[in-house]
Design a protein around this motif. Structure first.
Motif, PDB file in Angstrom:
ATOM      1  N   HIS A 255       0.844  -1.200   0.000  1.00 61.53           N
ATOM      2  CA  HIS A 255       0.000   0.000   0.000  1.00 61.53           C
ATOM      3  C   HIS A 255       0.875   1.244   0.000  1.00 61.53           C
ATOM      4  O   HIS A 255       1.872   1.322   0.723  1.00 61.53           O
ATOM      5  CB  HIS A 255      -0.906   0.008   1.237  1.00 61.53           C
ATOM      6  CG  HIS A 255      -1.862   1.150   1.284  1.00 61.53           C
ATOM      7  ND1 HIS A 255      -1.511   2.415   1.704  1.00 61.53           N
ATOM      8  CD2 HIS A 255      -3.180   1.222   0.943  1.00 61.53           C
ATOM      9  CE1 HIS A 255      -2.555   3.213   1.629  1.00 61.53           C
ATOM     10  NE2 HIS A 255      -3.581   2.524   1.178  1.00 61.53           N
TER      11      HIS A 255
ATOM     12  N   ARG B  91     -11.343  -1.716   8.596  1.00 63.66           N
ATOM     13  CA  ARG B  91     -10.813  -0.433   8.130  1.00 63.66           C
ATOM     14  C   ARG B  91     -10.283   0.384   9.307  1.00 63.66           C
ATOM     15  O   ARG B  91      -9.234   1.043   9.207  1.00 63.66           O
ATOM     16  CB  ARG B  91     -11.917   0.349   7.412  1.00 63.66           C
ATOM     17  CG  ARG B  91     -12.409  -0.318   6.132  1.00 63.66           C
ATOM     18  CD  ARG B  91     -13.644   0.383   5.590  1.00 63.66           C
ATOM     19  NE  ARG B  91     -14.156  -0.298   4.407  1.00 63.66           N
ATOM     20  CZ  ARG B  91     -13.856   0.054   3.160  1.00 63.66           C
ATOM     21  NH1 ARG B  91     -13.072   1.108   2.942  1.00 63.66           N
ATOM     22  NH2 ARG B  91     -14.338  -0.605   2.136  1.00 63.66           N
TER      23      ARG B  91
ATOM     24  N   ILE C 262      -6.859  -1.156  10.425  1.00 64.47           N
ATOM     25  CA  ILE C 262      -5.760  -0.841   9.516  1.00 64.47           C
ATOM     26  C   ILE C 262      -5.287   0.600   9.728  1.00 64.47           C
ATOM     27  O   ILE C 262      -4.088   0.885   9.797  1.00 64.47           O
ATOM     28  CB  ILE C 262      -6.192  -1.064   8.060  1.00 64.47           C
ATOM     29  CG1 ILE C 262      -6.352  -2.561   7.771  1.00 64.47           C
ATOM     30  CG2 ILE C 262      -5.191  -0.445   7.094  1.00 64.47           C
ATOM     31  CD1 ILE C 262      -5.066  -3.334   7.725  1.00 64.47           C
TER      32      ILE C 262
ATOM     33  N   ALA D  48      -2.810 -11.196   2.353  1.00 65.98           N
ATOM     34  CA  ALA D  48      -4.252 -11.307   2.538  1.00 65.98           C
ATOM     35  C   ALA D  48      -4.739 -12.705   2.196  1.00 65.98           C
ATOM     36  O   ALA D  48      -4.176 -13.385   1.331  1.00 65.98           O
ATOM     37  CB  ALA D  48      -4.965 -10.295   1.646  1.00 65.98           C
TER      38      ALA D  48
ATOM     39  N   GLY E  66     -10.126 -11.707   2.577  1.00 66.54           N
ATOM     40  CA  GLY E  66      -9.749 -10.338   2.865  1.00 66.54           C
ATOM     41  C   GLY E  66      -9.318  -9.526   1.659  1.00 66.54           C
ATOM     42  O   GLY E  66      -9.173  -8.303   1.748  1.00 66.54           O
TER      43      GLY E  66
ATOM     44  N   TYR F  52      -9.053  -5.258   1.331  1.00 69.31           N
ATOM     45  CA  TYR F  52      -7.797  -4.531   1.187  1.00 69.31           C
ATOM     46  C   TYR F  52      -7.736  -3.793  -0.150  1.00 69.31           C
ATOM     47  O   TYR F  52      -7.245  -2.662  -0.214  1.00 69.31           O
ATOM     48  CB  TYR F  52      -6.615  -5.487   1.341  1.00 69.31           C
ATOM     49  CG  TYR F  52      -6.532  -6.076   2.726  1.00 69.31           C
ATOM     50  CD1 TYR F  52      -6.415  -5.245   3.843  1.00 69.31           C
ATOM     51  CD2 TYR F  52      -6.608  -7.441   2.944  1.00 69.31           C
ATOM     52  CE1 TYR F  52      -6.360  -5.766   5.121  1.00 69.31           C
ATOM     53  CE2 TYR F  52      -6.552  -7.968   4.216  1.00 69.31           C
ATOM     54  CZ  TYR F  52      -6.425  -7.131   5.309  1.00 69.31           C
ATOM     55  OH  TYR F  52      -6.381  -7.643   6.573  1.00 69.31           O
TER      56      TYR F  52
ATOM     57  N   LEU G 128      -9.335  -0.560   0.040  1.00 69.99           N
ATOM     58  CA  LEU G 128      -8.592   0.404   0.846  1.00 69.99           C
ATOM     59  C   LEU G 128      -7.340   0.897   0.134  1.00 69.99           C
ATOM     60  O   LEU G 128      -6.517   1.598   0.737  1.00 69.99           O
ATOM     61  CB  LEU G 128      -8.214  -0.217   2.193  1.00 69.99           C
ATOM     62  CG  LEU G 128      -9.371  -0.613   3.112  1.00 69.99           C
ATOM     63  CD1 LEU G 128      -8.853  -1.312   4.359  1.00 69.99           C
ATOM     64  CD2 LEU G 128     -10.192   0.615   3.497  1.00 69.99           C
TER      65      LEU G 128
ATOM     66  N   TRP H  14      -4.966  -1.134  -1.388  1.00 64.22           N
ATOM     67  CA  TRP H  14      -3.854  -2.093  -1.432  1.00 64.22           C
ATOM     68  C   TRP H  14      -3.784  -2.735  -2.821  1.00 64.22           C
ATOM     69  O   TRP H  14      -4.806  -2.950  -3.468  1.00 64.22           O
ATOM     70  CB  TRP H  14      -4.048  -3.179  -0.378  1.00 64.22           C
ATOM     71  CG  TRP H  14      -3.871  -2.682   1.022  1.00 64.22           C
ATOM     72  CD1 TRP H  14      -4.775  -1.979   1.765  1.00 64.22           C
ATOM     73  CD2 TRP H  14      -2.714  -2.838   1.847  1.00 64.22           C
ATOM     74  NE1 TRP H  14      -4.264  -1.688   3.007  1.00 64.22           N
ATOM     75  CE2 TRP H  14      -3.001  -2.206   3.084  1.00 64.22           C
ATOM     76  CE3 TRP H  14      -1.473  -3.463   1.667  1.00 64.22           C
ATOM     77  CZ2 TRP H  14      -2.075  -2.174   4.125  1.00 64.22           C
ATOM     78  CZ3 TRP H  14      -0.559  -3.434   2.708  1.00 64.22           C
ATOM     79  CH2 TRP H  14      -0.854  -2.794   3.914  1.00 64.22           C
TER      80      TRP H  14
ATOM     81  N   THR I 183      -2.157  -5.973  -5.164  1.00 66.00           N
ATOM     82  CA  THR I 183      -1.567  -7.313  -5.149  1.00 66.00           C
ATOM     83  C   THR I 183      -0.271  -7.314  -5.948  1.00 66.00           C
ATOM     84  O   THR I 183      -0.258  -6.972  -7.129  1.00 66.00           O
ATOM     85  CB  THR I 183      -2.539  -8.346  -5.737  1.00 66.00           C
ATOM     86  OG1 THR I 183      -3.734  -8.355  -4.960  1.00 66.00           O
ATOM     87  CG2 THR I 183      -1.923  -9.744  -5.725  1.00 66.00           C
TER      88      THR I 183
END
Length: 214
Positions: A102, A168, A171, A189, A193, A197, A200, A202, A204
């Motif tokens: 992130h 949230r 985090i 994750a 999840g 994420y 929010l 994030w 991969t």
């Protein structure tokens, strides 16, 4: 996540930093180089040790062939199909994971009514818990900053309290304890999840696959 989606391999240094930070936040021995990746001796009843690598490496096949007992895990930044190709038939995949990072701000939502947030840092490890009005733990999570990464770990919301934004809140509360602006935020994750994420901000970076003997 198919092979094409996993074409860009995770940087070994990022994986190594995450793995070391994860070991610290869980009170485990630090990882050591082994078979082209790293080994963590967990010594737990259901996990004796884990071998982790950032990509498919030739040494994994020989390692897997030498293992005949359960509770030893091989984990790799690749698809499950790629991992299974390196292992004898007695090895089986576990649920998929996703290595995520992130950047940018972590927005702190309001805590829903009826809950209380507690955040504490001890020996560099931050623990956040959200309690119900009667003192039960509704959600919890951990984080640690180490070797240029800020790692979020074991972010859990109890089933009866999901879909209320507690994840949230956790985090954001944990992220507020990050000291260095240059530290990369990292987590792995589960499939459950992943959507949270992603919503929010994030991203991969790689599939994170696991196999063991059952």
């Amino acid at each position: 996540m198919g092979e094409q989606e996993n074409a860009h391999l995770l940087e070994p240094g990022l994986l190594a930093a995450w793995l070391a930070a994860r070991s610290i936040v869980r009170g485990l021995a630090l990882p050591v180089p082994d078979h082209g990746g790293w080994r963590v001796d967990t010594g737990l009843p259901k996990e004796i040790r884990r071998y982790v690598s950032s990509e498919p490496v030739p040494g994994i096949s020989a390692l897997a062939a030498s293992i005949h007992r359960p509770h030893i895990f091989i984990k790799m930044c690749c698809s499950g199909e790629q991992l299974l190709k390196l292992l004898p038939p007695r090895w089986q995949l576990r649920p998929a994971g996703f290595f995520m990072t992130h950047e940018g701000s972590l927005h702190a939502p309001a805590l829903p009514a009826g809950y209380r947030l507690d955040v504490a840092t001890s020996q560099a490890i931050t623990t956040a818990r959200i309690f119900t009005g009667d003192g039960a733990v509704a959600a919890s999570g951990h984080a640690v900053e180490h070797a240029g990464v800020f790692v979020f770990d074991r972010i859990v919301t109890e089933a009866a309290h999901r879909r209320r934004g507690l994840g949230r809140v956790l985090i954001a509360a944990l992220g507020a304890r990050q000291r260095s602006a240059s530290a990369r935020r990292v987590l792995v994750a589960t499939e459950d999840g992943l959507k949270l994420y992603a919503s929010l901000g994030w991203h991969t970076q790689s599939a994170y696959s696991t196999a063991t003997i059952t």
